[in-house]
Enzyme design. Sequence first.
Site, PDB file in Angstrom:
ATOM      1  N   ASP A  82      72.086  14.316  55.057  1.00 29.21           N
ATOM      2  CA  ASP A  82      71.753  14.989  53.799  1.00 29.21           C
ATOM      3  C   ASP A  82      70.259  14.826  53.531  1.00 29.21           C
ATOM      4  OD1 ASP A  82      73.842  15.754  51.196  1.00 29.21           O
ATOM      5  OD2 ASP A  82      71.679  15.675  50.830  1.00 29.21           O
ATOM      6  N   ASN A 126      77.284  22.349  56.359  1.00 27.60           N
ATOM      7  CA  ASN A 126      77.734  22.567  54.991  1.00 27.60           C
ATOM      8  C   ASN A 126      76.622  22.491  53.946  1.00 27.60           C
ATOM      9  OD1 ASN A 126      79.784  22.240  52.699  1.00 27.60           O
ATOM     10  ND2 ASN A 126      78.727  20.262  52.657  1.00 27.60           N
ATOM     11  N   TYR A 159      71.940  34.352  47.424  1.00 32.05           N
ATOM     12  CA  TYR A 159      73.094  33.513  47.784  1.00 32.05           C
ATOM     13  C   TYR A 159      74.156  34.363  48.487  1.00 32.05           C
ATOM     14  CZ  TYR A 159      76.702  29.905  47.269  1.00 32.05           C
ATOM     15  OH  TYR A 159      77.675  28.961  47.528  1.00 32.05           O
ATOM     16  N   LYS A 189      75.367  33.986  52.450  1.00 34.76           N
ATOM     17  CA  LYS A 189      76.738  33.600  52.792  1.00 34.76           C
ATOM     18  C   LYS A 189      77.434  34.686  53.632  1.00 34.76           C
ATOM     19  CE  LYS A 189      76.681  29.542  50.819  1.00 34.76           C
ATOM     20  NZ  LYS A 189      76.708  28.316  51.640  1.00 34.76           N
ATOM     21  N   THR A 208      81.803  20.665  41.757  1.00 39.33           N
ATOM     22  CA  THR A 208      80.791  19.834  42.423  1.00 39.33           C
ATOM     23  C   THR A 208      79.522  19.883  41.562  1.00 39.33           C
ATOM     24  OG1 THR A 208      79.713  21.597  43.658  1.00 39.33           O
ATOM     25  CG2 THR A 208      81.663  20.596  44.692  1.00 39.33           C
TER      26      THR A 208
HETATM   27  P1  NAD Z   1      76.442  19.959  46.262  1.00 37.02           P
HETATM   28  O1  NAD Z   1      75.191  20.359  45.579  1.00 37.02           O
HETATM   29  O2  NAD Z   1      77.350  18.968  45.648  1.00 37.02           O
HETATM   30  O3  NAD Z   1      76.123  19.475  47.757  1.00 37.02           O
HETATM   31  C1  NAD Z   1      75.175  20.110  48.567  1.00 37.02           C
HETATM   32  C2  NAD Z   1      74.470  19.037  49.378  1.00 37.02           C
HETATM   33  O4  NAD Z   1      73.565  19.702  50.274  1.00 37.02           O
HETATM   34  C3  NAD Z   1      73.638  18.076  48.529  1.00 37.02           C
HETATM   35  O5  NAD Z   1      73.980  16.744  48.835  1.00 37.02           O
HETATM   36  C4  NAD Z   1      72.210  18.393  48.907  1.00 37.02           C
HETATM   37  O6  NAD Z   1      71.338  17.268  48.887  1.00 37.02           O
HETATM   38  C5  NAD Z   1      72.386  18.941  50.317  1.00 37.02           C
HETATM   39  N1  NAD Z   1      71.255  19.779  50.708  1.00 37.02           N
HETATM   40  C6  NAD Z   1      70.680  20.779  50.001  1.00 37.02           C
HETATM   41  N2  NAD Z   1      69.638  21.283  50.688  1.00 37.02           N
HETATM   42  C7  NAD Z   1      69.557  20.584  51.848  1.00 37.02           C
HETATM   43  C8  NAD Z   1      68.685  20.626  52.954  1.00 37.02           C
HETATM   44  N3  NAD Z   1      67.655  21.500  53.007  1.00 37.02           N
HETATM   45  N4  NAD Z   1      68.901  19.779  53.977  1.00 37.02           N
HETATM   46  C9  NAD Z   1      69.913  18.888  53.932  1.00 37.02           C
HETATM   47  N5  NAD Z   1      70.761  18.782  52.902  1.00 37.02           N
HETATM   48  C10 NAD Z   1      70.582  19.623  51.856  1.00 37.02           C
HETATM   49  O7  NAD Z   1      77.217  21.333  46.497  1.00 37.02           O
HETATM   50  P2  NAD Z   1      78.660  21.681  47.083  1.00 37.02           P
HETATM   51  O8  NAD Z   1      79.322  22.485  46.048  1.00 37.02           O
HETATM   52  O9  NAD Z   1      79.327  20.513  47.661  1.00 37.02           O
HETATM   53  O10 NAD Z   1      78.203  22.693  48.241  1.00 37.02           O
HETATM   54  C11 NAD Z   1      78.459  22.497  49.609  1.00 37.02           C
HETATM   55  C12 NAD Z   1      78.484  23.842  50.277  1.00 37.02           C
HETATM   56  O11 NAD Z   1      79.579  24.597  49.756  1.00 37.02           O
HETATM   57  C13 NAD Z   1      77.232  24.702  50.057  1.00 37.02           C
HETATM   58  O12 NAD Z   1      76.907  25.370  51.262  1.00 37.02           O
HETATM   59  C14 NAD Z   1      77.673  25.689  48.994  1.00 37.02           C
HETATM   60  O13 NAD Z   1      76.944  26.893  49.051  1.00 37.02           O
HETATM   61  C15 NAD Z   1      79.123  25.881  49.385  1.00 37.02           C
HETATM   62  N6  NAD Z   1      79.977  26.409  48.324  1.00 37.02           N
HETATM   63  C16 NAD Z   1      80.179  25.708  47.181  1.00 37.02           C
HETATM   64  C17 NAD Z   1      81.006  26.244  46.209  1.00 37.02           C
HETATM   65  C18 NAD Z   1      81.290  25.529  44.913  1.00 37.02           C
HETATM   66  O14 NAD Z   1      81.907  26.130  44.021  1.00 37.02           O
HETATM   67  N7  NAD Z   1      80.877  24.289  44.739  1.00 37.02           N
HETATM   68  C19 NAD Z   1      81.624  27.495  46.403  1.00 37.02           C
HETATM   69  C20 NAD Z   1      81.388  28.169  47.592  1.00 37.02           C
HETATM   70  C21 NAD Z   1      80.563  27.615  48.556  1.00 37.02           C
END
Ligand code: NAD
Length: 257
Positions: A38, A91, A162, A166, A197
């Site tokens: 991360d 992810n 976004y 995706k 999250t």
């Molecule tokens: P989150 O913000 O809790 O976690 C994302 C993590 O990615 C964080 O720990 C952050 O530090 C890390 N990160 C961001 N940029 C980075 C980089 N350049 N290099 C390394 N790490 C990096 O969010 P989440 O909801 O757990 O999201 C995880 C994935 O799921 C993402 O790709 C997000 O787009 C996708 N997603 C989330 C949702 C939702 O509703 N939460 C829905 C659809 C898709």
Amino acid sequence: MTRVLEDKSVLITGGGSGIGRATALAAVREGAAVVVADMSKSGADETVEQITAAGGKAIALEVDVTDEAQVEAMVSAADDAFGGLDGAFNNAGVARGRDWAPGTLTAQTSLQAWRDVTSVNLDGVFLCLRSELQRMEQRGRGAIVNTASVAGLIGLAGASPYTASKHAVIGLTKAAALEYAETGIRINALCPGYVTTPMTALTGALPEVNAKRMERVPMSRYGTPEEVAEMVVWLLSDRASFCTGSAFTVGGGIEAG
Ligand code: NAD
């Protein structure tokens, strides 16, 4: 009962929070050793602390997935950590850029904001995937899951960077899956709906935003990171042996309507 990831080694980016952390914990519960990567080292460390407290094996790595050299070093270290990578969950992602937040119309979106989002969500997945494939190819097996979103299947107004990033992750997943289908390497995309999250807390703190989101979800609730992790663990396991090149939704019915 047999654990589905027994003795497997798995790399998880964005493992310091949300869906990535829940998946790291679920993978360890299912027998894997996990490399938690991360940009937030403290987040990755916290995930590893939770894993080791539960008796599991994990290490934390700091990485910016937009940086080619850092990604190479991360995948190399992950490959060395527990005897060769069996699985990877690409992810790490962001929903907003420096001067951009969801709700901004395309005409008002700066190139910088576009790049802030697509560089992590798309370039980052590409760089990780490429490096993982180079190593898995040598072993002739592996399973990779790339995080897309329901926004990879349908358009989200006010979120064009976004949504575009995706959709592109799903395209990248399909193309790579076709290339490697006969090699023993499976590549799939994950499409979460709205999940509780820090990302959704950041983008949806307003009650009216939440209400609007729930109008779209037949189950009328957010999913939990743990519910999403179940799908990822399965896709990374040999139980998903005939699945490649697909986009799997965990979204409370969101894409059905
Ligand atoms: P989150 O913000 O809790 O976690 C994302 C993590 O990615 C964080 O720990 C952050 O530090 C890390 N990160 C961001 N940029 C980075 C980089 N350049 N290099 C390394 N790490 C990096 O969010 P989440 O909801 O757990 O999201 C995880 C994935 O799921 C993402 O790709 C997000 O787009 C996708 N997603 C989330 C949702 C939702 O509703 N939460 C829905 C659809 C898709």
